[in-house]
Design an enzyme around this catalytic site. Structure first.
Site: not given
Ligand SMILES: *[C@@H]1O[C@H](CO)[C@@H](O)[C@H](O)[C@H]1NC(C)=O
Ligand SMILES: *[C@@H]1O[C@H](CO)[C@@H](O)[C@H](O)[C@H]1NC(C)=O
Ligand SMILES: *[C@@H]1O[C@H](CO)[C@@H](O)[C@H](O)[C@H]1NC(C)=O
Ligand SMILES: *[C@@H]1O[C@H](CO)[C@@H](O)[C@H](O)[C@H]1NC(C)=O
Ligand SMILES: *[C@@H]1O[C@H](CO)[C@@H](O)[C@H](O)[C@H]1NC(C)=O
Length: 392
Positions: A180, A275, A344
């Site tokens: 991330s 995502d 994600h």
């Protein structure tokens, strides 16, 4: 929702996600004591609140003693004084309450069954507490806010210390990895990481769910506005790749699509085509559907409660994402693994890391090992599914 509220929402989703991961990652490996960077104040390697930058270190063993994984966790970003001050009360803005911790991500585990390629490597997790993907380095500290913007120094000081005291200077193999906001940090710091290590060392970088796209063809996208505000607030322009800032505005150089072609070090990109964090927070916060994204981006990213309209938005994003990947140069050292799983972050989940459901016959774990050790080229782009699938 006005822009201010949108950004607040992004911040808090990031924090909640991070805390969830932190709690989730309490499992069975031995606890590691935290290491605060030595003389962190003198080096200026400080978190937003001025507490010292820190990392966790698990030594390598057997024939892994000269091999290193450095992991950068995620947790969103902050882009205003109020946001960053809020962050100082959480583990992503301060190390004041950080204690011993286990490294339970599958590829940081010392268990050969779970982690056949990297189990005996030295492992490092550098805490993310700067709010700007380890990129900021502002010397001046505002007397009123007392906020420090020094993520870049935390990264540098941690690596220098590992070289000086833990043997990283002799590294034969090294992998910088991140998830991330840490996945973005991995790309932006990849060549710098390379520069710290011996020439003979095989150095590579691996990003999980850090490939945030501009998606400028999609309606009312806030990503460019948001990324530009991060770059401006943290004064990142001079630390972003010159090859990009010479031709584009600095805010656009926070987007991987505009910098990856210039990353010299081999890079593996793992991302969902759909995502869920990008979609709900960075792309369509203005188009949440009547129930909001919450029901369509639950913790486990189930699709059953998404409306037809939301599914269409998700598919539009997927098409744009794949187009963006297509536009990248075809560098043979690059590894790619794009998945149709609506989610994600993959790296935290053993089911996704080793599950056979992800893509073709290769698990993520095999794909990364094959790419790192050059057992085969890995370009797995899932263009077979035009719709997202639930994978967990
Ligand atoms: C961790 O810290 C505790 C308390 O300071 C100490 O007793 C223990 O030996 C340390 N463990 C390791 C592995 O260094
Ligand atoms: C900061 O946190 C407080 C309390 O948690 C919240 O009310 C406020 O909206 C937050 N501010 C920002 C800018 O996120
Ligand atoms: C390693 O992982 C496997 C598979 O989960 C498990 O059966 C085994 O007990 C683990 N070994 C150790 C030493 O923890
Ligand atoms: C979907 O909605 C139903 C009914 O509101 C709820 O019971 C269920 O938990 C929801 N599922 C998810 C994954 O959010
Ligand atoms: C996956 O494995 C099966 C059985 O070994 C094989 O038939 C199939 O062709 C493989 N698919 C891919 C995409 O490699």
């Amino acid at each position: 929702m006005d822009t201010h509220n949108q950004i607040k929402a992004i911040l808090w989703v990031g924090i909640v996600f991070y805390l969830f991961m932190l709690i989730k990652s309490q499992a069975s490996e031995p606890s590691l004591n935290i290491t605060f960077i030595t003389d962190a104040a003198a080096k200026g390697a400080l978190c937003l609140d001025g507490s010292p930058g820190a990392y966790y270190f698990a030594p390598g063993f057997d024939d892994g003693v000269d091999n290193w994984i450095v992991f950068l966790p995620g947790g969103g970003w902050c882009n205003t004084v109020a946001d960053c001050l809020n962050r100082t009360k959480t583990p992503i803005g301060s190390t004041v309450n950080a204690g011993a911790r286990e490294l339970t991500l599958p590829f940081l585990r010392p268990n050969k069954t779970i982690n056949p390629d990297f189990y005996n490597w030295n492992k490092v997790l550098i805490l993310y507490c700067d709010g700007a993907s380890f990129m900021a380095d502002i010397d001046v500290v505002d007397l009123e806010t007392k906020l420090y913007f020094r993520g870049r120094r935390i990264f540098t000081s941690a690596i220098e210390e590992l070289k000086a005291t833990k043997g990283m200077a002799n590294a034969a193999n090294a992998l910088l990895a991140g998830d991330s906001a840490g996945g973005l940090a991995t790309m932006l710091n990849c060549d710098r990481f390379r520069s710290f290590l011996p020439n003979a060392c095989r150095v590579k970088c691996y990003t999980d769910s850090g490939f945030f796209i501009q998606a400028k063809n999609l309606p009312e996208v806030i990503t460019t506005f948001y990324f530009t505000s991060i770059v401006t607030f943290h004064e990142l322009a001079e630390y972003l790749p010159k090859s990009c800032t010479q031709r584009l505005s600095a805010g656009l150089c926070f987007f991987p699509e505009n910098v990856v072609a210039d990353i010299q070090t081999p890079l593996f990109i793992l991302n969902s085509d759909f995502d869920s964090y990008q979609i709900a927070n960075l792309i369509y916060p203005n188009h949440p559907g009547e129930k909001g994204w919450k029901y369509c981006t639950s913790k486990f990213s189930k699709l059953e409660n998404c409306t037809t309209n939301q599914l269409q938005l998700i598919m539009d994003f997927g098409t744009t994402f794949l187009k963006t990947l297509e536009g990248l140069d075809d560098n043979p050292s690059r590894g790619l693994f794009s998945s149709s799983c609506y989610r994600h972050s993959f790296i935290y989940y053993p089911q996704l890391w080793q599950g056979t459901t992800i893509f073709q016959n290769k698990t993520i774990q095999q794909a990364i090992g094959d790419w790192y050790f050059e057992r085969s080229s890995v370009k797995l782009i899932d263009t077979e599914h035009s719709s997202p699938i639930s994978c967990i």
